[in-house]
Each structure stands twice: as C-alpha cells, then as structure tokens.
Design a protein around this motif. Sequence first.
Motif, PDB file in Angstrom:
ATOM      1  N   TYR A   1       0.920  -0.925  -0.039  1.00  0.00           N
ATOM      2  CA  TYR A   1       0.043  -0.145   0.010  1.00  0.00           C
ATOM      3  C   TYR A   1       0.886   1.212   0.064  1.00  0.00           C
ATOM      4  O   TYR A   1       1.900   1.376   0.749  1.00  0.00           O
ATOM      5  CB  TYR A   1      -1.001   0.010   1.313  1.00  0.00           C
ATOM      6  CG  TYR A   1      -1.917  -0.978   1.426  1.00  0.00           C
ATOM      7  CD1 TYR A   1      -3.243  -0.889   0.729  1.00  0.00           C
ATOM      8  CD2 TYR A   1      -1.703  -2.417   1.731  1.00  0.00           C
ATOM      9  CE1 TYR A   1      -4.366  -1.856   0.721  1.00  0.00           C
ATOM     10  CE2 TYR A   1      -2.690  -3.407   1.885  1.00  0.00           C
ATOM     11  CZ  TYR A   1      -3.829  -3.143   1.314  1.00  0.00           C
ATOM     12  OH  TYR A   1      -4.734  -4.204   1.555  1.00  0.00           O
ATOM     13  N   GLY A   2       0.301   2.437  -0.727  1.00  0.00           N
ATOM     14  CA  GLY A   2       1.058   3.680  -0.687  1.00  0.00           C
ATOM     15  C   GLY A   2      -0.171   4.674  -0.701  1.00  0.00           C
ATOM     16  O   GLY A   2      -1.485   4.410  -0.713  1.00  0.00           O
ATOM     17  N   PHE A   3       0.201   5.998  -0.764  1.00  0.00           N
ATOM     18  CA  PHE A   3      -0.672   7.082  -0.748  1.00  0.00           C
ATOM     19  C   PHE A   3      -0.497   7.983  -1.710  1.00  0.00           C
ATOM     20  O   PHE A   3       0.908   8.384  -1.841  1.00  0.00           O
ATOM     21  CB  PHE A   3      -0.835   7.799   0.474  1.00  0.00           C
ATOM     22  CG  PHE A   3      -1.515   6.782   1.682  1.00  0.00           C
ATOM     23  CD1 PHE A   3      -2.773   6.750   1.986  1.00  0.00           C
ATOM     24  CD2 PHE A   3      -0.375   5.962   2.585  1.00  0.00           C
ATOM     25  CE1 PHE A   3      -3.238   5.962   3.028  1.00  0.00           C
ATOM     26  CE2 PHE A   3      -1.251   5.075   3.326  1.00  0.00           C
ATOM     27  CZ  PHE A   3      -2.534   5.286   3.926  1.00  0.00           C
ATOM     28  N   VAL A   4      -1.353   8.679  -2.549  1.00  0.00           N
ATOM     29  CA  VAL A   4      -1.067   9.726  -3.541  1.00  0.00           C
ATOM     30  C   VAL A   4      -1.852  10.992  -3.017  1.00  0.00           C
ATOM     31  O   VAL A   4      -2.901  10.856  -2.265  1.00  0.00           O
ATOM     32  CB  VAL A   4      -1.512   9.426  -4.879  1.00  0.00           C
ATOM     33  CG1 VAL A   4      -0.781   7.995  -5.398  1.00  0.00           C
ATOM     34  CG2 VAL A   4      -2.937   8.963  -4.756  1.00  0.00           C
ATOM     35  N   ASP A   5      -1.427  12.085  -3.728  1.00  0.00           N
ATOM     36  CA  ASP A   5      -2.032  13.297  -3.351  1.00  0.00           C
ATOM     37  C   ASP A   5      -3.071  13.498  -4.443  1.00  0.00           C
ATOM     38  O   ASP A   5      -3.336  12.731  -5.378  1.00  0.00           O
ATOM     39  CB  ASP A   5      -1.219  14.545  -3.128  1.00  0.00           C
ATOM     40  CG  ASP A   5      -0.481  14.728  -4.387  1.00  0.00           C
ATOM     41  OD1 ASP A   5      -0.851  14.290  -5.477  1.00  0.00           O
ATOM     42  OD2 ASP A   5       0.727  15.454  -4.024  1.00  0.00           O
ATOM     43  N   ARG A   6      -3.953  14.649  -4.516  1.00  0.00           N
ATOM     44  CA  ARG A   6      -4.954  14.999  -5.319  1.00  0.00           C
ATOM     45  C   ARG A   6      -4.208  15.331  -6.678  1.00  0.00           C
ATOM     46  O   ARG A   6      -5.190  15.219  -7.818  1.00  0.00           O
ATOM     47  CB  ARG A   6      -5.773  16.181  -4.940  1.00  0.00           C
ATOM     48  CG  ARG A   6      -6.489  16.291  -3.605  1.00  0.00           C
ATOM     49  CD  ARG A   6      -7.337  17.398  -3.425  1.00  0.00           C
ATOM     50  NE  ARG A   6      -8.122  17.662  -4.687  1.00  0.00           N
ATOM     51  CZ  ARG A   6      -9.437  17.062  -4.750  1.00  0.00           C
ATOM     52  NH1 ARG A   6     -10.009  16.183  -3.932  1.00  0.00           N
ATOM     53  NH2 ARG A   6     -10.028  17.519  -5.695  1.00  0.00           N
ATOM     54  N   GLN A   7      -3.114  15.626  -6.873  1.00  0.00           N
ATOM     55  CA  GLN A   7      -2.372  15.488  -8.359  1.00  0.00           C
ATOM     56  C   GLN A   7      -2.069  14.220  -8.808  1.00  0.00           C
ATOM     57  O   GLN A   7      -1.511  13.923  -9.913  1.00  0.00           O
ATOM     58  CB  GLN A   7      -1.247  16.286  -8.248  1.00  0.00           C
ATOM     59  CG  GLN A   7      -1.893  17.783  -7.992  1.00  0.00           C
ATOM     60  CD  GLN A   7      -2.392  18.251  -6.715  1.00  0.00           C
ATOM     61  OE1 GLN A   7      -1.755  17.731  -5.628  1.00  0.00           O
ATOM     62  NE2 GLN A   7      -3.296  19.067  -6.889  1.00  0.00           N
ATOM     63  N   GLY A   8      -2.082  13.003  -7.947  1.00  0.00           N
ATOM     64  CA  GLY A   8      -1.760  11.931  -8.394  1.00  0.00           C
ATOM     65  C   GLY A   8      -0.450  11.577  -7.947  1.00  0.00           C
ATOM     66  O   GLY A   8       0.154  10.377  -8.397  1.00  0.00           O
ATOM     67  N   LYS A   9       0.171  12.328  -7.412  1.00  0.00           N
ATOM     68  CA  LYS A   9       1.607  12.216  -6.835  1.00  0.00           C
ATOM     69  C   LYS A   9       1.687  11.455  -5.639  1.00  0.00           C
ATOM     70  O   LYS A   9       1.151  11.782  -4.724  1.00  0.00           O
ATOM     71  CB  LYS A   9       2.418  13.551  -6.733  1.00  0.00           C
ATOM     72  CG  LYS A   9       3.668  13.318  -6.254  1.00  0.00           C
ATOM     73  CD  LYS A   9       4.371  14.807  -5.993  1.00  0.00           C
ATOM     74  CE  LYS A   9       5.525  14.577  -5.611  1.00  0.00           C
ATOM     75  NZ  LYS A   9       6.424  16.053  -5.353  1.00  0.00           N
ATOM     76  N   PHE A  10       2.460  10.252  -5.760  1.00  0.00           N
ATOM     77  CA  PHE A  10       2.851   9.512  -4.474  1.00  0.00           C
ATOM     78  C   PHE A  10       3.536  10.219  -3.266  1.00  0.00           C
ATOM     79  O   PHE A  10       4.583  10.879  -3.510  1.00  0.00           O
ATOM     80  CB  PHE A  10       3.441   8.069  -4.810  1.00  0.00           C
ATOM     81  CG  PHE A  10       2.833   7.122  -5.390  1.00  0.00           C
ATOM     82  CD1 PHE A  10       1.994   6.231  -4.621  1.00  0.00           C
ATOM     83  CD2 PHE A  10       2.666   6.851  -6.642  1.00  0.00           C
ATOM     84  CE1 PHE A  10       1.586   5.257  -5.007  1.00  0.00           C
ATOM     85  CE2 PHE A  10       2.148   5.932  -7.305  1.00  0.00           C
ATOM     86  CZ  PHE A  10       1.242   5.094  -6.352  1.00  0.00           C
ATOM     87  N   ILE A  11       2.831  10.315  -2.263  1.00  0.00           N
ATOM     88  CA  ILE A  11       3.487  10.648  -1.022  1.00  0.00           C
ATOM     89  C   ILE A  11       4.324   9.933  -0.190  1.00  0.00           C
ATOM     90  O   ILE A  11       5.452  10.090   0.092  1.00  0.00           O
ATOM     91  CB  ILE A  11       2.549  11.690   0.100  1.00  0.00           C
ATOM     92  CG1 ILE A  11       1.757  10.666   0.562  1.00  0.00           C
ATOM     93  CG2 ILE A  11       1.794  12.639  -0.757  1.00  0.00           C
ATOM     94  CD1 ILE A  11       0.893  11.200   1.655  1.00  0.00           C
ATOM     95  N   VAL A  12       3.776   8.437  -0.446  1.00  0.00           N
ATOM     96  CA  VAL A  12       4.568   7.461  -0.086  1.00  0.00           C
ATOM     97  C   VAL A  12       4.196   6.320  -1.326  1.00  0.00           C
ATOM     98  O   VAL A  12       2.901   6.030  -1.294  1.00  0.00           O
ATOM     99  CB  VAL A  12       4.119   6.886   1.322  1.00  0.00           C
ATOM    100  CG1 VAL A  12       4.985   5.648   1.764  1.00  0.00           C
ATOM    101  CG2 VAL A  12       4.048   7.830   2.405  1.00  0.00           C
TER     102      VAL A  12
END
Length: 626
Positions: A474-485
Amino acid sequence: MSLQLLNGKFQPIEIKSEALGIGAEGSVYEIIYPAHLAGYVVKIYRDIEKAPLKQEKIEYLIKHKPQLKEPLSVIFPEDIVYQTDGRFIGFIMKKALGEFDLTSLCTFGNSDRLPKEWHDKYNRNAPQGLKNRLKICYNIAAAVNQVHRGGKFTFVDLKPENIKISFDGRVSIVDIDSIAIANGKELIFPAERLTPEYSPAEFTETNLKKDVIDETWDRFSISVLFYKILFGIHPYAGTTKGNYAHLNSNEQKIIEGLFPQGQKSEHFEIIPEPHKKFKEAPYKVRKLFLNCFEEGQFLPSKRPSAADWCQVLVQAQPRNFYLNKLLNLHFSWKIPKINLEKLHREPMHFGTMNPKSTSGILPSLLIFIVLLGSSFGVVNLSGYYRAQKLIREGDTRFGKEVKSSSNDLRMSSYDHHPDKDYFDFPSEGISITLDNGRWGYLDVKTQEIILEAKYDWVYDFKEGRGRVRNQGLYGFVDRQGKFIVKPVFEDAYDFRNGRALVSQNGKYMFIDLEGNKLFELDGDKIYDFSEGLALLKKDGMYGYIDEKGILVIPAQFDMAYPFREGLAAIEINGKWGYINKKGQVAIALAWDNATSFSDGVATVTRFEREYDINTYGEITRSIIKN
C-alpha cells in the motif's frame, strides 16, 4: 374466534385470533373481513407500547412502495392498523407465497421440514435440481433488484428466515418494515437489525442507527444466500489454522476475508466437503462469488449487484441446456425470452412467465454458435454490458438528487474516456476508474486521469489522500496523483484526523499527511480506531491500544470486536461477553455468539436461541432460531 381492528381509514377489519406466524417483533394474522382483503394479513407488533414509534416509517413505506413486476416478490406494507381505541399496532400486507422459508434449502442434507417432493425437485446432485436452485437464486435477485433500482431502500438483514418460497420456486421477501431508507447520503429511517453471518466485514464499523448503508451491503448478503442455496454451506465455513486457528464463527472469518475458495485458502486446515461443488458451478457464477468475497472485501462496489446476478443466472441456465443437447443428455429446459435492454429495470420472474419450449438440435446449435462466437470476439457485447453497468449502478446507489448529477458525471467520464471500463462515484472530487482489470483515479472537475489505471486496487480519497494497493503493498497519493509514499506498506488504513495507521516490515506505525513516521506500535495486527481505541492482535490474542499507541487493555481475548457505544464484544474460551473501556467485564461471558451494540441494542445467541440485550445486559427480545 376473531379479533376486531381498524384500518388506516378507521374502517373495521376482522382477523383470526390464531397467528399464522410468530416473528422477532410481532405476529401475523389472516384477515377474514372484509371480503376484498382475502389474501391479506395483519402484522401486529408484540411491544404495543413502542409500536407508535414505527408508525411514521410504515406510512413512508406505504407511500413510497416501489412498483413491482411480481407483486408478491417483496411484501411491503399496504395500510396501517389501529386497535379499536385508535392506537397504532401494526399494518396490513399481502400474504407471502409459500409455507416454508428459505432455511430449508440452505443446508447440505435434506431438511426434515420439507416433504419428499421438495427434496426430489431441488436435489443438488441432479442437473434439473441444480437448475431449480439457480431459478430460485434468479427470483431472489430479480426481487432485490426491483427494490434497489429506486435508490432509497437497503434490506440490510437479508437472510433465509426472511424469504418465503413456493414449490415452483417463487419467492416472497418479508420483514420489510426493518429495511433501511435513505435519500442519497441522508438517512431517513435506519434498519432495525442485522445478522453478522449475512453481513459484510464493515458491519463491525457500522452504526446501524446513524450510518447510511448503501446497496453494496445487500450485494454481500445475496451472494451468501446464493452460495448456501447452491452448495448447502456458508461461504466462509471451515476450520482455520495458524494465526487464524482461534476463529470459530463465520462472521469472524468474514471480517478477516477468509473465503476458502479464494487467495486465503492456505489458512484453512479443513475445507468442508460441500465447498468442492463450487468448481462444478458455471464459470460466470463462480466469478461473481469471487468478485464479492475476494475483490469486494476491499472495494464494496466490486460486489455483484442483483442485476448482475440476474444477467448471469439467465445466461447460465440455458447454456447448460445447449451443451447437454449436443451431448444427447436427456433432460429439457424451457428458455425464457430475454430482452437485455430492459433487464436492469424489468427483470423477469421465472415463477410467473409462460416461456416457449425450445427443442431439437438445430436451434441449440445456432445459439451455441452465437455463444461460442461471443467468447472469441465474433459477437462483442462488452461495450453494451459496460454501459448497462454504468446506468444500473447510477440507478441503485444513490437517491434521486444525487443520482441525476452523479449519473451524468459518470456517463460524461465514460464519454471522455471510452477506453476505460468503469468510473465510480466521486469522493472528494476524485473518481475511481477501471481499465482492463487495473485501477486508477480521475479528477472529476478537469476530467483528467491523475493516476493511470495500472494498480491492483485504489480506494476512495480521504483527507486529500488516496490509498493505492499494488502487488500486495500500500501507498498514498495526493490530489495530483503524486505519491507521497510509494506502495511499501504491508497494511494501511485511510487517513483520519491527519494520520494513517500503516505497517512495514512487520511493524505498525502512524504516518502524517506527508508520509512522515510519527511513532511505532507493538502488535502483530492492529485495526483501525473506533471510539478512541484500536483493536490489537498480538501472539494470537486481542487487546486494545489508545491513540498514543499505549496498550490500555492487555491482549487477553480469543476474539474481540471494536468498541461501539462504550462496549466491545469479546470472547474467552468460546464464550462471549462485553467489556468497557477500562477493560472491565460489563456484561458476563455467557453467550455462544455476540454482535456489537447499535443504538443501545446488541444481538446475542445461546443454545440456538437469539436474544436482543441492552447495554446493561438485560434481555429485551428472544426468539428460537430455525
């Protein structure tokens, strides 16, 4: 003897004094006067003092009752009923079909309740018997679909006891007064109860009286029903081993996603014999079960809808006929005329139609060739079914106001990106998109794909972050689709109050919105927080931690649920009870099974009897289970 009552217009009606049936909340009586109400019954609530609290909901159901193609398939209230002193006590409804409920056909062996002709007709080991069972499944799916398409109603407590069945396979779904009613995201009337072994995993995190429950809940329930009808066993039944060896109920295995036919089959020590019939079912039927119990564990929208089941069940049964005709096997099947354009809004009911029989090898060969051709792309219906899926889900998941705008949005997304298979309803302005079995995100406002559909799963946005799963991580993206992790976590929950619970290299920790580690936690498995405490599993036992990661209730329970209304259901040595947030036993461990509290009520069982209890452990209702 008879009893005198009044209808909604305060006109006299007369009922038999002996009950036709006795349920959890009340009893049902046959109407003997006036004559035009022959075929109708009255349900009288047992708790007369609390009955007036139900009147508003009953009046709403009467006013908003959906138009049903088969009027007896779902038994809605028709009129309210008063005592002669003018006090509300119940309602009038049509008499349900059939003298038996569905429990009789959900066991692996023959039920003592059913006569021999029933056993012969619904014999799972005979081709015609299996088809008759598929027919029952279709009729249930068709009935549920007619209710779902209005977007207001969710059954919540669909189970065999609430479905009556006739010898020819027609069904009547009863106890509709306990249904949940919502208009989009606004709860109008809550469901009255749920049964954990027919409820999806989110039942542990659901406040029955406050949360809006959409029809994806019922999608799980009907899939469980169909599995039991076809194979005679609960889909999660089996003996688990290793870290799951202590799980002894179906609802516990539901929570953990332990479906014996799925990816976690390796965790079963014993998979009961009836499950082996699963491989003999038609491929598309098996696929829908897997969609529900595997993919639907993480993404409820992937669970097959009632209309999906209708479509597959209509196609599955004639297919066996064509193949067996070619193999010269001697049994017949009457093929219904299918209008696929109307399927999602007017599903056929096998019990009431008058189909024309198809015989001879020529028509079978022709249809078989069409089916075979569609499999190899000669007949391509995928675009049609895809569009129908979009329309259908727009009809069923939301209320009227939301449905209009969301459905336009979904079709607009589909028009902008016709190569994509699916667009989900947006969360925080971001929609989930599917392309060739892979998942990504679309920005609703700009109609731009912000994350290409190339991941195993993606989840609804929470607090500006989207959770993504790829190759089991699992990872996380922001609203621009960029991975924060990037996907590096073995487990992860959505963000809440600016932080998310994740695990990496066997260690649990909290991260902030930028992906920075806040602190580590000690446990083999940690679940999301509820009422300030999170359930923790360590060395096969369960306890609770607070929001600082401190173990405030030691891991000493064989099984446990999250806290609800200040109490948590816990199990020790096969007996269930409840503890408070100090870890003290608040309700004695005296039950064979237990559910979480909702609006001051929990359901428990002991010696095949089911009870409702309040937060003091006092019994408020009891009924013998079938």
